[in-house]
Design a protein around this motif. Sequence first.
Motif, PDB file in Angstrom:
ATOM      1  N   THR A 143     -10.448   3.415   2.237  1.00 58.82           N
ATOM      2  CA  THR A 143      -9.246   4.222   2.460  1.00 58.82           C
ATOM      3  C   THR A 143      -8.290   4.126   1.283  1.00 58.82           C
ATOM      4  OG1 THR A 143      -9.431   3.899   4.848  1.00 58.82           O
ATOM      5  CG2 THR A 143      -7.271   4.554   4.004  1.00 58.82           C
ATOM      6  N   ARG A 186      -4.279   5.672   0.129  1.00 62.02           N
ATOM      7  CA  ARG A 186      -3.064   6.334   0.596  1.00 62.02           C
ATOM      8  C   ARG A 186      -2.569   7.261  -0.497  1.00 62.02           C
ATOM      9  NH1 ARG A 186       1.376   4.060   4.501  1.00 62.02           N
ATOM     10  NH2 ARG A 186       2.665   5.918   4.701  1.00 62.02           N
ATOM     11  N   LYS A 196      -3.352   8.653   4.767  1.00 57.36           N
ATOM     12  CA  LYS A 196      -4.423   7.698   4.518  1.00 57.36           C
ATOM     13  C   LYS A 196      -5.705   8.506   4.622  1.00 57.36           C
ATOM     14  CE  LYS A 196      -2.091   3.638   6.391  1.00 57.36           C
ATOM     15  NZ  LYS A 196      -2.134   2.601   7.444  1.00 57.36           N
TER      16      LYS A 196
END
Length: 150
Positions: A13, A15, A102
């Motif tokens: 992940t 952001r 995200k």
Amino acid sequence: MGLYLEDFEINSTQRTRGRTIGEGDVSLFAGLVGDYNPLHVDEEFSSRSIFGTRVAHGPLVLSTAIGLMSQLNWIDGTALGLLGISWEFHAPVKCGDTVSAKVTPLEARASQTPERGILKIGFEVLNQHDQVVQVGSIVLLMQRRPQQAN
């Protein structure tokens, strides 16, 4: 140039940066798509709604999240097409709210054509208070890394 299908790290992940949704964004989106629902464009009407003020169009925020992901340089020049969207709207986004996302590559697989593949990317869209406002995923047709001639 963006990433090829093989370059994505599944379940990793990142952001995105934030972007403040302003009155101009809502007005331009309303004009672009023809959605002049008073919840989006009429402050007097919206002040008496469950939101207490105008809210951004859900698809405006969805599109903004995809744009923020694109700024990570994941798909520039390597995405060939959008194949699908699955999305849920959890909370309103008001003028002045700042959203970020995200984003997580969830699945990558080859397609029937050797030069292309299918990529699924998950999104969790958050406001400036880290409240989840939208969640969803997109499916993209992507270029695969060119094979070297021997």
